[in-house]
Scaffold this motif. Structure first.
Motif, PDB file in Angstrom:
ATOM      1  N   UNK A   1       0.837  -1.138  -0.087  1.00  0.00           N
ATOM      2  CA  UNK A   1      -0.008  -0.061   0.137  1.00  0.00           C
ATOM      3  C   UNK A   1       1.045   1.144   0.312  1.00  0.00           C
ATOM      4  N   UNK A   2       0.629   2.223  -0.942  1.00  0.00           N
ATOM      5  CA  UNK A   2       1.035   3.411  -0.675  1.00  0.00           C
ATOM      6  C   UNK A   2       0.639   4.229   0.413  1.00  0.00           C
ATOM      7  N   UNK A   3       1.640   5.058   0.870  1.00  0.00           N
ATOM      8  CA  UNK A   3       1.291   5.775   2.072  1.00  0.00           C
ATOM      9  C   UNK A   3       1.703   7.383   2.001  1.00  0.00           C
ATOM     10  N   UNK A   4       0.755   8.018   2.207  1.00  0.00           N
ATOM     11  CA  UNK A   4       0.628   9.477   1.953  1.00  0.00           C
ATOM     12  C   UNK A   4       0.060  10.551   2.694  1.00  0.00           C
ATOM     13  N   UNK A   5       0.302  11.806   2.871  1.00  0.00           N
ATOM     14  CA  UNK A   5      -0.204  12.688   3.874  1.00  0.00           C
ATOM     15  C   UNK A   5      -1.510  13.165   3.165  1.00  0.00           C
ATOM     16  N   UNK A   6      -2.242  13.680   4.076  1.00  0.00           N
ATOM     17  CA  UNK A   6      -3.496  14.106   3.236  1.00  0.00           C
ATOM     18  C   UNK A   6      -4.372  15.158   4.141  1.00  0.00           C
ATOM     19  N   UNK A   7      -3.851  16.298   4.149  1.00  0.00           N
ATOM     20  CA  UNK A   7      -2.740  16.825   3.550  1.00  0.00           C
ATOM     21  C   UNK A   7      -1.784  16.954   4.454  1.00  0.00           C
TER      22      UNK A   7
ATOM     23  N   UNK B   1       9.844   2.809  -1.120  1.00  0.00           N
ATOM     24  CA  UNK B   1       9.359   3.467  -2.577  1.00  0.00           C
ATOM     25  C   UNK B   1       7.848   3.321  -2.402  1.00  0.00           C
ATOM     26  N   UNK B   2       7.237   3.821  -1.257  1.00  0.00           N
ATOM     27  CA  UNK B   2       5.822   3.834  -1.284  1.00  0.00           C
ATOM     28  C   UNK B   2       5.098   5.175  -0.686  1.00  0.00           C
ATOM     29  N   UNK B   3       5.927   5.930  -0.483  1.00  0.00           N
ATOM     30  CA  UNK B   3       5.608   7.316   0.007  1.00  0.00           C
ATOM     31  C   UNK B   3       5.172   8.330  -0.899  1.00  0.00           C
ATOM     32  N   UNK B   4       4.368   9.301  -0.702  1.00  0.00           N
ATOM     33  CA  UNK B   4       3.736  10.332  -1.306  1.00  0.00           C
ATOM     34  C   UNK B   4       3.621  11.554  -0.322  1.00  0.00           C
ATOM     35  N   UNK B   5       3.676  12.856  -0.906  1.00  0.00           N
ATOM     36  CA  UNK B   5       3.326  14.080  -0.344  1.00  0.00           C
ATOM     37  C   UNK B   5       2.192  14.615  -1.060  1.00  0.00           C
ATOM     38  N   UNK B   6       0.964  14.782  -0.079  1.00  0.00           N
ATOM     39  CA  UNK B   6      -0.091  15.548  -0.545  1.00  0.00           C
ATOM     40  C   UNK B   6       0.206  17.154  -0.232  1.00  0.00           C
ATOM     41  N   UNK B   7       0.654  18.057  -0.812  1.00  0.00           N
ATOM     42  CA  UNK B   7       0.668  19.364  -0.318  1.00  0.00           C
ATOM     43  C   UNK B   7      -0.667  20.076  -0.393  1.00  0.00           C
ATOM     44  N   UNK B   8      -0.847  20.950   0.569  1.00  0.00           N
ATOM     45  CA  UNK B   8      -2.098  21.921   0.667  1.00  0.00           C
ATOM     46  C   UNK B   8      -1.832  23.067   1.684  1.00  0.00           C
TER      47      UNK B   8
END
Length: 350
Positions: A74-80, A104-111
């Motif tokens: 599973x990919x892991x991201x901020x939200x946000x 290699x599963x991190x993401x940034x959701x910037x807001x």
């Protein structure tokens, strides 16, 4: 079509008992929810950043890292991530660390964030609200381009040929733009060629179709291949074996949460009729049995063009076992229905 879960890790008083769980307990519960989401085949899990008493996740990267070593896919991201009041260097380092731990599963959701508590907390002026985000997004994107960075802005000390570590596994580290439907933020994401997340929590989701078109038009004008860009939605919802059961269980905490926020923002009283109207096919609540929720997600894909869907659950405080069951049903029953129908629909459209 990617399907996942988002949470704000709320610690509001339980509507039934009046008790408030500790931040520590809710944080541990969310780790269990992420692990389950991975086990049932969901694609992504997002954790929102907040800095107030009724939310426990002021540091999404730390919470996601706690689940990273217990998950596989599973990919892991901020939200946000509230980028306007954060240090982009530290944000990049935190998520690069998460990327390494998760392979290699991190993401940034910037807001910009829908709450403003972080601005006085970290010493920022709300008069600089827009300028802060633009400047810090510029730096964040520069940080992922190269190991050593030279940069100068108006709200942070300059950087002169300094290395930023660790480097992420993914190159580049994914950065999404989170938007509540603001035209300027949608256009910005398109011009930059960044993936877009729309918070669709009210009204008719199909009304967001024009924003997706605006986003892709801006991307094309900037020379990006719009067909490669992805658009996600974030919407409140809950799943149970029976639609009426799902509606009845999700309403109390939803009403309580919406009325707390509503009082802060001057909204009208949230009642059962408002709630039930939003559960219709054209409404923004994804509440029901697996078939009902699946059909609403399919409807969103066909009419708006969404390629990733976040079910935001819970809204407020709900029993942990109910949330776990909703996640299980999302992964084992809703997601397969959606993927099968979308694949069939797209093959017929070719």
């Amino acid at each position: 079509m990617e399907i996942g879960v988002s949470t704000f890790v709320e610690t509001t008083p339980d509507v039934q008992t009046g008790k408030t769980m500790s931040h520590a307990q809710r944080l541990r519960e969310v780790v269990e929810e992420i692990v389950l989401a991975d086990q049932v085949g969901l694609d992504v899990f997002g954790v929102g950043e907040h800095h107030r008493r009724d939310y426990a996740a002021s540091s999404p990267a730390v919470l996601l890292a706690a689940a990273a070593s217990q998950t596989k896919r599973i990919r892991l991201t901020s939200a946000v991530t509230v980028l306007s009041s954060a240090d982009p260097v530290r944000v990049f380092q935190d998520f690069a660390t998460l990327d390494g731990i998760s392979n290699g599963r991190a993401e940034i959701m910037a807001g910009r964030g829908s709450f403003i508590e972080s601005f006085p907390l970290f010493g920022y002026d709300l008069d600089d609200y827009d300028e802060l985000f633009d400047e810090k997004l510029e730096l964040l994107l520069k940080l992922r381009e190269s190991e050593k960075v030279t940069w100068e802005g108006g709200h942070r000390p300059a950087i002169n040929k300094l290395g930023v570590y660790p480097r992420p596994v993914q190159n580049p580290l994914p950065v999404w733009i989170g938007s509540g439907g603001n035209r300027e933020s949608v256009i910005r994401a398109g011009l930059l060629g960044l993936p877009l997340v729309l918070a669709i929590i009210g009204g008719s989701p199909t009304q967001f179709a024009h924003l997706v078109q605006l986003y892709k038009k801006a991307a094309e004008q900037a020379g990006h291949d719009a067909s490669l860009l992805t658009v996600a939605s974030h919407s409140h919802g809950f799943i149970a074996e029976d639609t009426q059961l799902a509606a009845d269980r999700f309403f109390p905490s939803t009403q309580a949460s919406m009325n707390v926020i509503g009082r802060e923002r001057g909204w009208g009283h949230y009642n059962r009729s408002t709630y039930d109207a939003a559960r219709s096919l054209e409404g923004a609540l994804y509440v029901g049995d697996p078939e009902t929720v699946a059909q609403k997600i399919i409807h969103l894909r066909k009419n708006v063009g969404i390629t990733r869907f976040f079910l935001h659950v819970p809204l407020g405080t709900m029993p942990h076992e109910d949330v776990m069951r909703a996640i299980e049903l999302l992964g084992t029953e809703v997601a397969p229905r959606v993927r099968e129908e979308i694949a069939r629909w797209e093959s017929e459209s070719i």
